[in-house]
Design an enzyme around this catalytic site. Structure first.
Site, PDB file in Angstrom:
ATOM      1  N   GLY A 149      40.707  56.278  14.027  1.00 24.46           N
ATOM      2  CA  GLY A 149      39.561  55.613  13.406  1.00 24.46           C
ATOM      3  C   GLY A 149      39.956  55.005  12.073  1.00 24.46           C
ATOM      4  CD  GLU A 197      20.800  46.862   3.637  1.00 23.47           C
ATOM      5  OE1 GLU A 197      21.042  47.533   2.634  1.00 23.47           O
ATOM      6  OE2 GLU A 197      21.604  46.757   4.587  1.00 23.47           O
ATOM      7  CG  PHE A 209      33.818  53.206   4.660  1.00 28.69           C
ATOM      8  CD1 PHE A 209      34.154  52.443   3.560  1.00 28.69           C
ATOM      9  CD2 PHE A 209      32.755  52.790   5.449  1.00 28.69           C
ATOM     10  CE1 PHE A 209      33.447  51.296   3.235  1.00 28.69           C
ATOM     11  CE2 PHE A 209      32.039  51.648   5.140  1.00 28.69           C
ATOM     12  CZ  PHE A 209      32.386  50.898   4.039  1.00 28.69           C
ATOM     13  CD  GLN A 266      31.495  56.767  -2.780  1.00 29.17           C
ATOM     14  OE1 GLN A 266      32.111  57.819  -2.911  1.00 29.17           O
ATOM     15  NE2 GLN A 266      32.053  55.608  -3.038  1.00 29.17           N
TER      16      GLN A 266
HETATM   17  C1  LIG Z   1      24.487  48.137   9.859  1.00 28.16           C
HETATM   18  C2  LIG Z   1      24.937  49.255   8.958  1.00 28.16           C
HETATM   19  C3  LIG Z   1      24.715  49.168   7.594  1.00 28.16           C
HETATM   20  C4  LIG Z   1      25.131  50.195   6.745  1.00 28.16           C
HETATM   21  N1  LIG Z   1      24.898  50.073   5.400  1.00 28.16           N
HETATM   22  C5  LIG Z   1      25.352  51.030   4.566  1.00 28.16           C
HETATM   23  C6  LIG Z   1      25.198  50.906   3.148  1.00 28.16           C
HETATM   24  O1  LIG Z   1      24.623  49.917   2.660  1.00 28.16           O
HETATM   25  N2  LIG Z   1      25.698  51.898   2.355  1.00 28.16           N
HETATM   26  C7  LIG Z   1      26.342  52.985   2.879  1.00 28.16           C
HETATM   27  O2  LIG Z   1      26.804  53.835   2.126  1.00 28.16           O
HETATM   28  N3  LIG Z   1      26.494  53.135   4.203  1.00 28.16           N
HETATM   29  C8  LIG Z   1      26.033  52.192   5.060  1.00 28.16           C
HETATM   30  N4  LIG Z   1      26.192  52.342   6.408  1.00 28.16           N
HETATM   31  C9  LIG Z   1      26.840  53.556   6.910  1.00 28.16           C
HETATM   32  C10 LIG Z   1      28.346  53.467   6.751  1.00 28.16           C
HETATM   33  O3  LIG Z   1      28.801  52.209   7.200  1.00 28.16           O
HETATM   34  C11 LIG Z   1      28.993  54.612   7.530  1.00 28.16           C
HETATM   35  O4  LIG Z   1      28.513  55.816   7.007  1.00 28.16           O
HETATM   36  C12 LIG Z   1      30.498  54.570   7.446  1.00 28.16           C
HETATM   37  O5  LIG Z   1      30.990  53.382   8.028  1.00 28.16           O
HETATM   38  C13 LIG Z   1      31.134  55.777   8.123  1.00 28.16           C
HETATM   39  O6  LIG Z   1      32.527  55.667   8.045  1.00 28.16           O
HETATM   40  P1  LIG Z   1      33.462  56.303   9.165  1.00 28.16           P
HETATM   41  O7  LIG Z   1      34.863  56.012   8.745  1.00 28.16           O
HETATM   42  O8  LIG Z   1      33.070  57.703   9.409  1.00 28.16           O
HETATM   43  O9  LIG Z   1      33.117  55.531  10.502  1.00 28.16           O
HETATM   44  P2  LIG Z   1      33.254  53.976  10.842  1.00 28.16           P
HETATM   45  O10 LIG Z   1      33.209  53.134   9.612  1.00 28.16           O
HETATM   46  O11 LIG Z   1      32.234  53.730  11.892  1.00 28.16           O
HETATM   47  O12 LIG Z   1      34.720  53.841  11.460  1.00 28.16           O
HETATM   48  C14 LIG Z   1      35.038  54.417  12.690  1.00 28.16           C
HETATM   49  C15 LIG Z   1      36.248  53.688  13.262  1.00 28.16           C
HETATM   50  O13 LIG Z   1      36.687  54.397  14.406  1.00 28.16           O
HETATM   51  C16 LIG Z   1      37.006  53.497  15.459  1.00 28.16           C
HETATM   52  N5  LIG Z   1      36.833  54.222  16.715  1.00 28.16           N
HETATM   53  C17 LIG Z   1      35.699  54.770  17.206  1.00 28.16           C
HETATM   54  N6  LIG Z   1      35.943  55.434  18.347  1.00 28.16           N
HETATM   55  C18 LIG Z   1      37.257  55.297  18.603  1.00 28.16           C
HETATM   56  C19 LIG Z   1      38.125  55.757  19.640  1.00 28.16           C
HETATM   57  N7  LIG Z   1      37.684  56.515  20.659  1.00 28.16           N
HETATM   58  N8  LIG Z   1      39.438  55.424  19.592  1.00 28.16           N
HETATM   59  C20 LIG Z   1      39.913  54.667  18.571  1.00 28.16           C
HETATM   60  N9  LIG Z   1      39.145  54.216  17.548  1.00 28.16           N
HETATM   61  C21 LIG Z   1      37.846  54.527  17.565  1.00 28.16           C
HETATM   62  C22 LIG Z   1      36.028  52.353  15.252  1.00 28.16           C
HETATM   63  O14 LIG Z   1      36.520  51.159  15.820  1.00 28.16           O
HETATM   64  C23 LIG Z   1      35.923  52.279  13.714  1.00 28.16           C
HETATM   65  O15 LIG Z   1      36.880  51.386  13.174  1.00 28.16           O
HETATM   66  C24 LIG Z   1      25.777  51.327   7.281  1.00 28.16           C
HETATM   67  C25 LIG Z   1      25.997  51.419   8.659  1.00 28.16           C
HETATM   68  C26 LIG Z   1      25.585  50.393   9.498  1.00 28.16           C
HETATM   69  C27 LIG Z   1      25.831  50.484  10.967  1.00 28.16           C
END
Ligand SMILES: Cc1cc2nc3c(=O)[nH]c(=O)nc-3n(C[C@H](O)[C@H](O)[C@H](O)COP(=O)(O)OP(=O)(O)OC[C@H]3O[C@@H](n4cnc5c(N)ncnc54)[C@H](O)[C@@H]3O)c2cc1C
Length: 439
Positions: free
Chosen positions: A18, A173, A21, A317
């Site tokens: 993944g 938004e 962030f 965050q």
């Molecule tokens: C439309 C929207 C608006 C948002 N606005 C805000 C905001 O304004 N402020 C804020 O703080 N948060 C916001 N969020 C929430 C924030 O984006 C998430 O909390 C954050 O992205 C989580 O990070 P993460 O790394 O856990 O997951 P993600 O950012 O979702 O990253 C997960 C990664 O894993 C990859 N992946 C998934 N499954 C697999 C697999 N089986 N094999 C290989 N790769 C895989 C995906 O392609 C992705 O790149 C928003 C979310 C959305 C959907």
């Protein structure tokens, strides 16, 4: 200018699945540690989800919110593999990708995020568009612009009803920006459309919008949306989504040409999660140091994980801080030291409603709203966006949007949707994002 790249480590192997962030911040914490780090993602880019609604409403291109993972991994001295995690052999420490490739690891960090949840609402998966990936955002933009174009040319019923389901930050938004698109950009960009016939409705099950915020900011948000002409319906449940309508819990029905699902998220529930402890909402259960319960060498971070004793919001965050913490714990383990518990440093929350309108709540009791909050929101989002090019282009595109869209600027062109009804409304067909992925 030459980009400084770190040398690849040759020590124990760390696999991060993944590149959002959480995964990227774990990788950065491991840079220079000597570990041999590989990052896997199903896409070749990392998506900046907080600005997806701008892509969906034609303010940004999909490239503006994506950052190439080979660039990020190269700078951190890590290796990148495009692929989707399919299976995990926790005993032999092997992750298998959907291509069949096996990747062995000494330590594993799961950072796969979550996806849209439809809570069993009939028709929601088939007839609504969610906003979780870049492909979703492009699909929504193309569907929206196609609907506007058809009406502008007199090829469709002049009425256009857009329903946004979910009054969290994404729903607010999106609804606010759709209303501004109608109010400000439409006369110049689509002059033949009757603005009064374009309705934006926001439906939320809870009695208020933006539930994590203070009551005064929630009410401010509602008023700002109503001022922009959004029909806000609180305390309203959706029973079914149909091809051209939404059926509400009280039995009434609203016509809806485009329904956007921004109402919830769910953790992955698939082959590779089989041997992992699961907590609330199916999220992977972790202990205080973010190690998956019962496993010594596997961490889970970001939206996908939950510590039942100290749950935190699924936001950028927490994901960044958890990713960094997991990376640092592996560095400690490699040095023969004990892991430490994760402590979240709350930096506050913010959401934008539209031009010069946002809400900010900081942990020290500071609350902002209006233009100052909006500028803070804008600055922070540009700061956290990955890549100088993305920052520059996003700054230009958003400035262009807000300065010129009354003159027809600020609406990025979409692509034709071959037959929008067929694409979006055939349960057997491909999801909308797979049909058209261009900028
Ligand atoms: C439309 C929207 C608006 C948002 N606005 C805000 C905001 O304004 N402020 C804020 O703080 N948060 C916001 N969020 C929430 C924030 O984006 C998430 O909390 C954050 O992205 C989580 O990070 P993460 O790394 O856990 O997951 P993600 O950012 O979702 O990253 C997960 C990664 O894993 C990859 N992946 C998934 N499954 C697999 C697999 N089986 N094999 C290989 N790769 C895989 C995906 O392609 C992705 O790149 C928003 C979310 C959305 C959907």
């Amino acid at each position: 200018m030459r980009v400084k790249r770190r040398r690849r480590g040759s020590g124990p192997s760390v696999l991060i699945v993944g590149g959002g962030f959480a995964g990227l911040s774990a990788m950065q914490a491991l840079a220079g540690s000597g570990a041999n780090v590989t990052l896997v993602d199903r896409n070749i880019y990392s998506t900046f989800q907080p600005l997806l609604y701008q892509v969906a409403t034609a303010g940004l291109t999909s490239a503006d919110v994506a950052y190439p993972l080979w660039a990020a991994t190269g700078k951190a001295g890590a290796r990148f593999r495009k692929g989707e995690l399919a299976r995990l052999d926790l005993v032999h420490r092997i992750a298998t990708l959907n291509s069949g490739e096996d990747l062995s690891y000494d330590y594993l960090i799961i950072a796969t995020g979550v996806s849209a949840a439809f809570f069993g609402v009939a028709g929601a998966a088939e007839y609504s568009i969610s906003l979780y990936t870049r492909k979703d955002a492009v699909a929504l933009r193309n569907t929206l612009l196609d609907a506007l174009e058809r009406r502008n040319e007199g090829l469709a019923d002049p009425e256009l009803d857009v329903t946004v389901v979910g009054g969290g930050a994404t729903g607010v938004e999106l609804a606010g920006t759709l209303a501004e698109l109608r109010n400000i950009a439409l006369p110049a960009a689509f002059p033949e459309i009757d603005r009064a016939a374009f309705r934006v409705r926001l439906i939320e099950m809870a009695p208020a919008l933006l539930t994590p915020y203070r009551a005064s900011l929630r009410e401010y948000t509602r008023q700002q949306l109503v001022r922009r002409g959004v029909e806000v319906e609180l305390g309203t449940t959706i029973k079914e989504v149909k091809a051209d309508s939404v059926l509400l819990g009280d039995g009434s029905e609203h016509h809806s040409d485009i329904t956007v699902w921004a109402a919830g998220i769910s953790a992955p529930d698939t082959d590779w999660t089989a041997g992992l402890a699961r907590g609330k909402g199916g999220r992977i259960e972790v202990g205080p140091d973010l190690k998956v319960t019962g496993l010594d060498r596997v961490f889970a971070v970001g939206d996908v994980c939950v510590n039942e004793q100290a749950p935190i919001a699924q936001l950028a965050q927490p994901a960044i801080q958890q990713g960094r913490h997991a990376g640092r714990q592996i560095v400690r383990l490699l040095a023969g030291r004990e892991t430490e518990p994760f402590k979240y440093h709350d930096k506050g929350i913010m959401a934008t409603i539209g031009r010069r309108s946002a809400v900010v709540e900081l942990p020290v009791g500071v609350r902002l709203r209006g233009t100052l909050a909006w500028l803070a929101w804008l600055g922070l989002h540009l700061f956290y966006l990955l890549g100088s090019r993305n920052r520059l282009v996003t700054f230009v595109n958003l400035s262009w949007r807000y300065l010129t869209w009354s003159r027809g600027g600020g609406v990025i062109l979409g692509d034709d949707v071959p037959d929008s009804k067929q694409i979006r409304r055939s349960p057997a067909g491909p999801p909308p994002g797979e049909v058209n992925q261009s900028n």
